[in-house]
Design a protein around this motif. Sequence first.
Motif, PDB file in Angstrom:
ATOM      1  N   THR A   1       6.610   8.824  -2.664  1.00 27.36           N
ATOM      2  CA  THR A   1       6.439  10.195  -3.135  1.00 27.36           C
ATOM      3  C   THR A   1       5.107  10.437  -3.836  1.00 27.36           C
ATOM      4  N   THR A   2       4.126   9.583  -3.590  1.00 25.34           N
ATOM      5  CA  THR A   2       2.821   9.755  -4.233  1.00 25.34           C
ATOM      6  C   THR A   2       1.777  10.120  -3.183  1.00 25.34           C
ATOM      7  N   PRO A   3       0.632  10.669  -3.614  1.00 31.10           N
ATOM      8  CA  PRO A   3      -0.419  11.012  -2.650  1.00 31.10           C
ATOM      9  C   PRO A   3      -0.970   9.771  -1.932  1.00 31.10           C
ATOM     10  N   GLU A   4      -0.934   8.626  -2.606  1.00 26.78           N
ATOM     11  CA  GLU A   4      -1.460   7.397  -2.001  1.00 26.78           C
ATOM     12  C   GLU A   4      -0.302   6.499  -1.593  1.00 26.78           C
ATOM     13  N   PRO A   5      -0.436   5.758  -0.486  1.00 29.60           N
ATOM     14  CA  PRO A   5       0.607   4.799  -0.113  1.00 29.60           C
ATOM     15  C   PRO A   5       0.704   3.665  -1.134  1.00 29.60           C
ATOM     16  N   VAL A   6       1.783   2.918  -1.070  1.00 32.93           N
ATOM     17  CA  VAL A   6       1.986   1.815  -2.005  1.00 32.93           C
ATOM     18  C   VAL A   6       1.680   0.491  -1.306  1.00 32.93           C
ATOM     19  N   GLU A   7       0.897  -0.342  -1.991  1.00 39.77           N
ATOM     20  CA  GLU A   7       0.418  -1.583  -1.382  1.00 39.77           C
ATOM     21  C   GLU A   7       1.555  -2.502  -0.945  1.00 39.77           C
ATOM     22  N   ALA A   8       2.584  -2.602  -1.785  1.00 40.47           N
ATOM     23  CA  ALA A   8       3.675  -3.526  -1.475  1.00 40.47           C
ATOM     24  C   ALA A   8       4.535  -3.023  -0.316  1.00 40.47           C
ATOM     25  N   LEU A   9       4.413  -1.740   0.014  1.00 42.69           N
ATOM     26  CA  LEU A   9       5.232  -1.162   1.080  1.00 42.69           C
ATOM     27  C   LEU A   9       4.333  -0.490   2.114  1.00 42.69           C
TER      28      LEU A   9
END
Lengths: 173, 499, 330
Positions: free
Chosen positions: C228-236
């Motif tokens: 739900t953030t503007p940037e993707p998440v590194e772990a996912l």
Amino acid sequence: MSTTPAAPGDHAGRLGGRSGPSLPDLMAGATFVVLGLAFAIGGSQYDVGTALRMGSGYVPIALGGILTVLGLVIVVASFRGVDPTVANADRGPIPWQRMGLLVGAILFFGFTVGGLGLGPSLLVTTFLAALAGHGTRPGRALVIAIGLTALCLVVFVSLLQLRLPILGDWLGG
Amino acid sequence: MDGILLGLETALQPSNILICLLGVTLGTAVGVLPGIGPTATVALLLPITFEFDPVASLIMLAGIYYGAQYGGSTTAILLNLPGESSAVVTALDGHQMAKQGRAGPALATAALGSFFAGTVATVLVALFAPPLASAALEFGPADYFSIVVLGLLASIALASGSAIKALAMIVLGLLLGTIGQDQFTGVPRFTFGVRELYGGLDFVSLAVGLFGLAEIIRNLEHRINPSLVTRKVQGLWLSKEDFRRIRLPVLRGTTMGSLLGVLPGGGHVLASFTSYSLEKRISKKPQEFGKGAIEGVASPESANNAAAQTSFIPLLTLGLPAHPVMALLVGAFIIQGITPGPNVINDEPELFWGLIASFWIGNLLLVMLNLPLIGLWVRMLSVPYSVLFPAIIAFASIGCYSLGLNAWDVFAVAVAGVLGYFLIRWGCEAAPLLLGFVLGPLLEENLRRAMIISRGDPSVFVTRPISATLLALALIIVVAALLPSVRKKREVVFSGEDD
Amino acid sequence: MNRRTPLATLAVLAVTSLAACGGGDADPAAYPEDEITFVVPFSAGGPTDTVTRLIAEPMAEELGQQIVVQNVEGAGGTVAAGQVAGEDPDGYQVLMHHIGMSTAPALYPDLEYSPLEDFKTIGLVTEVPMTIVARKDFEPETLEEMVSYVKENADTVTLANAGVGAASQLCGLLIEQAVGTDLTEVPYDGTGPALTDLVGGQVDFMCDQTTNTTGQIQSGDIKGYAVTTPEPVEALPDLPTTADAGLPEVEVSVWHGLYVPAETPDEIVEKLTDALAVALADQNVIDQMADLGTTPVAEDQATPDAHTAKLEEQIDLWTPIIEDAGVTGG
């Protein structure tokens, strides 16, 4: 449990001679009725909801009702016979004064531990509690109180590092 | 098998044994303080473990947890002060034994039963963790509701007096459990505007009041009580007869606890008292329960410890905490940079198996540490009562206050103590109330949740196989309890289950 | 009870550090002269507690004093916030709070403090992304499919959350608003039980912090749709953002920040802000946060101004949403 006959003032007997209700059962039943009604009536202030979406009041009202009914059954039963576990219990008279001292001691702690701090608050609490003992005179109670307070300060403040000030704000600590 | 060997290799490193011993010792030392239960103990000592590397810190935490549990049983037996729900059951017969001068055998039974159960359950965890965990996941809200109903009905047997009074106490406990913020709607119930009560009443406060304070007031009824022990202390160790009596209860308790402990979200709560109820029901002398029956200590203590082990299963295999202590452990995992969950077995085999092996070593150390201490604990009972009871009041007040710094937790002790004193005087026992209190939120939550998920269709409780089976068992218990009482209605029965 | 074995006493002594108790005189220039307490409004071991302990260590080193973490639970964090609001403004009581600071006024109409007026902000700490996740056999495969599935089956789909005022409930409200349907919410007592039932397939989907869901998404025990953030998440890396996946309205993160009572001297606030900046640049903190699926906020966010702006913006965002949904904390 011993089966000594009921001592004078023991409430395990019947009210009004042999034909009256068993007082412990009557009191227990009445307590349940009062508490059951209190929860049911209190619970009815909240939204009851539907079976699909039960509101906050649903369960308290239902349980309060059940407790009231159970209490009534116990009250009715108290007119028919004495619960043997109560009748045979070896009970002395209710120690009102000692109970008052203990309750006072605990309430004092709750009210003052934040303001007075752990040390002074505990000293008074243990003193009051110790006074409740049979044959404990004020002098001896004071000795017990000082000893226990010191012990608790060592255990909780020095060893366990609880974040409890020894002297509180009221004493400028 | 490789896994277990790897685990033993890890856990048997001298430094890890030492860490485990330290954890067990600290856990016991803090856990025996009246008014501080296992959850509080783990929370208090948690920061210490952050100092160590991941494997060591988790081994230490597991040690603290076992130590705390055993410490809690010790206070329950000696002072009638249960620090958590499982110790409530231990207090019933354990404290009676202590008063009869048999604190030694009671403590030894608790230690040995726990050790045996811990050993068996550790093997179970090592062999069957993944399948057990997925079986536990089959439990939905409707099934939880039914198992809680079953547990509550079974707990009527906890009382040695009138069944209907026990039932009323359970319902009163359920009602007390509704105090606080309703998590479904956010509405605060019965809080009278006091925000400190939004989280509900504290279990330890209630237990300390109903058991500890009520017992003190009761003891003060009589003039003569120089010390708690009413009879001469009869040895610290188990007799041959004791050994014979505890053998089967320990086995049954272990089985019951191992199975129930796996259930996430409340299984462990049921373990100790369902096993107590079972013992009482199948005993030839149910009237001895509640008056110092050694089986009443052996079975629930074994169940409790077995459940403590197997409740690690959902945490280790799925990353799902089964109860508050497990939630604390999740935090510890995360702080150590490990995401608890299904990957732990593969990614961190040393940690996973090391932890399991250290469960067993922790249990062994616990027995070695505590058996020699029994003499010391028993001697504590010879402290004059006039000093002992103010000490209990002091420790309990601080204990209840210290965790939340919440004065209401202290007030609750006083209120519960007075209420408990009178109710007990009128023949209503406290244990069913406490269990109702613990299980109440589970009952309500799962009832409401099940009804939401089933879209308001109550048939869900009988159409789900698990739920239907549990409810059928509950029905059998009720019928079995009612039948004899119908038959011998006119007799005055001094029996446990019914009157 | 004093007859503990010497061994136990020694052990307790050995592992507990000695620290003095009690407050000192408040001379802002000399701050800190004594240990500092970080008050966490949630239970030990929870995500907020974890984040707090992570930053407390390097901050303590920077400030040259011990930092003690204290958990004061209750009423969605308002008990802790109320407590710190009433403390002496001497910088020795610092509140860590998350998004709940901005939703409390709407959830609790009788709140005895004001988040904006009774506190000074120190700076933001981290913004934990949330994930939209479902049971692994839930039909839709992508977020887009899920949205249309949810619309079609609005009366049977169940949405789990961790209780009133929890981040998962807030995120759920956003989803309902974005999709335009009311769903059947199934509340749980915290994230753990909710996730358990999601893994067990008892409920359909929920929205929760990466701190709680990363492990289960990676192992395939639950299905992840989006972050739900503007940037993707590194772990996912496989999860798109909600904006990319067609639900840009659902942008939410569980932001954390530090607060002190409003009257605290600016000099003390500055010292705390500086220490926070040092902590957020600490490699160990960065690494451990990455394991949790989050990152420290950018340097310019860890300041009182950015924090206050965030707080104001979030109060404005959530107040109407909560009031429209009729949610109350009592």
